[in-house]
Design a protein around this motif. Structure first.
Motif, PDB file in Angstrom:
ATOM      1  N   VAL A   1      76.341  52.384  62.290  1.00  0.00           N
ATOM      2  CA  VAL A   1      75.986  51.173  63.037  1.00  0.00           C
ATOM      3  C   VAL A   1      75.680  50.060  62.038  1.00  0.00           C
ATOM      4  O   VAL A   1      74.914  50.242  61.098  1.00  0.00           O
ATOM      5  N   TYR A   2      76.288  48.901  62.264  1.00  0.00           N
ATOM      6  CA  TYR A   2      76.118  47.722  61.409  1.00  0.00           C
ATOM      7  C   TYR A   2      75.254  46.705  62.143  1.00  0.00           C
ATOM      8  O   TYR A   2      75.610  46.257  63.237  1.00  0.00           O
ATOM      9  N   LEU A   3      74.100  46.374  61.563  1.00  0.00           N
ATOM     10  CA  LEU A   3      73.189  45.379  62.143  1.00  0.00           C
ATOM     11  C   LEU A   3      72.948  44.267  61.128  1.00  0.00           C
ATOM     12  O   LEU A   3      72.888  44.526  59.921  1.00  0.00           O
ATOM     13  N   ARG A   4      72.792  43.053  61.639  1.00  0.00           N
ATOM     14  CA  ARG A   4      72.570  41.903  60.754  1.00  0.00           C
ATOM     15  C   ARG A   4      71.509  40.998  61.375  1.00  0.00           C
ATOM     16  O   ARG A   4      71.640  40.564  62.520  1.00  0.00           O
ATOM     17  N   PHE A   5      70.456  40.743  60.602  1.00  0.00           N
ATOM     18  CA  PHE A   5      69.384  39.825  60.990  1.00  0.00           C
ATOM     19  C   PHE A   5      69.551  38.552  60.168  1.00  0.00           C
ATOM     20  O   PHE A   5      69.764  38.613  58.953  1.00  0.00           O
TER      21      PHE A   5
END
Length: 171
Positions: free
Chosen positions: A82-86
């Motif tokens: 899973v790729y998450l970006r804040f």
């Protein structure tokens, strides 16, 4: 004079999909080192010996209600699946300066909590993720990059594990 930076706004992306108006809170990963006490002969007292990264990299995030995309990622088999970006917009309070702070992570969801559901209530949908990759950028400049699978730990452009990889015959 120096006043603190204030998070004026943020966005959270999941696999490139923006969660505008849906993401409520985020707790970014804590960077932690395992430090052991060492007091050898001839020393005037103990020092802390750095034994490397300490524990899992974890992140939690919450939303105003259930998120279908996150449910579809539950039980993903890849450790970096899973790729998450804040992205946060932090404003300096004694000037007009705005800093863009971005944290990119890869991992998988450890816990999905739908919490209490109440008629007419907003509810809260909470997610806890464990991570194998972490990158922190400040105004598009990479400050920290940690890739646990590839034994990379770069800080301000210096890979602090390069010599260990070389000693092991890795890349």
């Amino acid at each position: 004079m120096g006043l603190p930076r204030t998070l004026m706004n943020f966005l959270l992306y999941n696999e490139g999909l923006s969660h505008v108006g849906e993401a409520k809170t985020i707790t970014l990963p804590v960077l932690s080192r395992k430090i052991e006490e060492w007091d050898g002969g001839g020393m005037g007292g103990a020092v802390g010996i750095d034994m490397g990264a300490d524990g899992l990299l974890e992140m939690s995030h919450s939303y105003g209600g259930p998120m279908r995309q996150i449910f579809s990622q539950y039980g993903i088999t890849k450790v970096n699946g899973v790729y998450l970006r804040f992205v946060g917009s932090y404003q300096q309070q004694d000037s007009d300066a705005v800093d863009a702070i971005e944290v990119v992570v890869r991992g998988r969801h450890k816990e999905i909590d739908m919490g209490d559901q109440e008629k007419g209530g907003q509810g809260e949908f909470k997610v806890s993720s464990v991570l194998s990759y972490y990158k922190l950028s400040w105004n598009n400049e990479v400050l920290i990059e940690i890739d646990r699978l590839n034994m990379i730990e770069a800080v301000d452009g210096v890979d602090r594990l390069a010599a260990q990889r070389a000693a092991l015959g890795m890349f």
